[in-house]
Scaffold this motif. Structure first.
Motif, PDB file in Angstrom:
ATOM      1  N   TYR A  81     -47.434 -22.509  -2.507  1.00 48.47           N
ATOM      2  CA  TYR A  81     -47.044 -22.653  -1.108  1.00 48.47           C
ATOM      3  C   TYR A  81     -47.235 -21.359  -0.312  1.00 48.47           C
ATOM      4  N   VAL A  82     -47.131 -20.209  -0.950  1.00 46.16           N
ATOM      5  CA  VAL A  82     -47.453 -18.947  -0.265  1.00 46.16           C
ATOM      6  C   VAL A  82     -48.918 -18.978   0.173  1.00 46.16           C
ATOM      7  N   ARG A  83     -49.804 -19.394  -0.720  1.00 44.29           N
ATOM      8  CA  ARG A  83     -51.239 -19.473  -0.385  1.00 44.29           C
ATOM      9  C   ARG A  83     -51.503 -20.543   0.666  1.00 44.29           C
ATOM     10  N   LEU A  84     -50.868 -21.699   0.522  1.00 43.57           N
ATOM     11  CA  LEU A  84     -51.115 -22.820   1.428  1.00 43.57           C
ATOM     12  C   LEU A  84     -50.603 -22.539   2.838  1.00 43.57           C
ATOM     13  N   LEU A  85     -49.393 -21.989   2.935  1.00 38.32           N
ATOM     14  CA  LEU A  85     -48.738 -21.837   4.230  1.00 38.32           C
ATOM     15  C   LEU A  85     -48.818 -20.427   4.817  1.00 38.32           C
ATOM     16  N   GLY A  86     -49.230 -19.459   4.010  1.00 39.29           N
ATOM     17  CA  GLY A  86     -49.236 -18.089   4.496  1.00 39.29           C
ATOM     18  C   GLY A  86     -47.834 -17.503   4.590  1.00 39.29           C
ATOM     19  N   TYR A  87     -46.894 -18.070   3.852  1.00 39.09           N
ATOM     20  CA  TYR A  87     -45.516 -17.581   3.845  1.00 39.09           C
ATOM     21  C   TYR A  87     -45.409 -16.299   3.012  1.00 39.09           C
ATOM     22  N   ALA A  88     -44.300 -15.607   3.193  1.00 36.30           N
ATOM     23  CA  ALA A  88     -44.015 -14.389   2.443  1.00 36.30           C
ATOM     24  C   ALA A  88     -42.849 -14.642   1.487  1.00 36.30           C
ATOM     25  N   PRO A 133     -41.673 -18.113   6.590  1.00 38.71           N
ATOM     26  CA  PRO A 133     -42.691 -17.675   7.536  1.00 38.71           C
ATOM     27  C   PRO A 133     -42.657 -16.154   7.695  1.00 38.71           C
ATOM     28  N   PRO A 134     -43.823 -15.517   7.851  1.00 42.36           N
ATOM     29  CA  PRO A 134     -43.876 -14.055   7.966  1.00 42.36           C
ATOM     30  C   PRO A 134     -43.019 -13.513   9.114  1.00 42.36           C
TER      31      PRO A 134
END
Length: 127
Positions: free
Chosen positions: A23-30, A43-44
């Motif tokens: 999900y970090v890769r998929l959503l760009g989350y941190a 979210p970042p």
């Protein structure tokens, strides 16, 4: 009425870290917190709903759509709005998602994350 908001959705998996990485890769989350059996991502910019993942050794993958009584039912799914349904579906698959065999709508793609949780990519269509 007091201020109330959903802050985090938690998903169980055999491996919390593996699912969090997806999900970090998929959503760009941190990654916000990382413990041996639990990971929190968000979210970042810190604004929006976070996801957490908990290692559950007895986790059973859900069946979607449910086929027969006794199947582990889907208890929730994530809806993820995208700008380009085709491109984001291909990217999700490249990151480790699996496209579901049954697709109920033209403007939605149902996929399964590496732990088998269904999620939907969808695109706004003109009404």
């Amino acid at each position: 009425m007091p201020r109330v908001k959903v802050s985090t959705v938690t998903l169980d998996a055999h491996d919390a870290h593996e699912l969090a990485d997806f999900y970090v890769r998929l959503l760009g989350y941190a990654v916000r917190a990382d413990e041996p059996h639990w990971v929190l991502i968000g979210p970042p910019d810190g604004d929006g709903v976070s996801l957490s993942f908990e290692t559950e050794p007895e986790y059973v993958r859900p069946v979607w759509p449910t086929r027969k009584p006794g199947d582990q039912q889907m208890m929730l799914h994530l809806d993820i709005e995208v700008d380009d349904l085709e491109a984001e579906t291909a990217r999700a698959v490249a990151e480790g998602a699996v496209l579901a065999g049954y697709q109920p709508q033209d403007d939605v793609r149902v996929l399964f994350d590496p732990a088998g949780h269904p999620f939907c990519l969808w695109v706004e269509t003109a009404q």
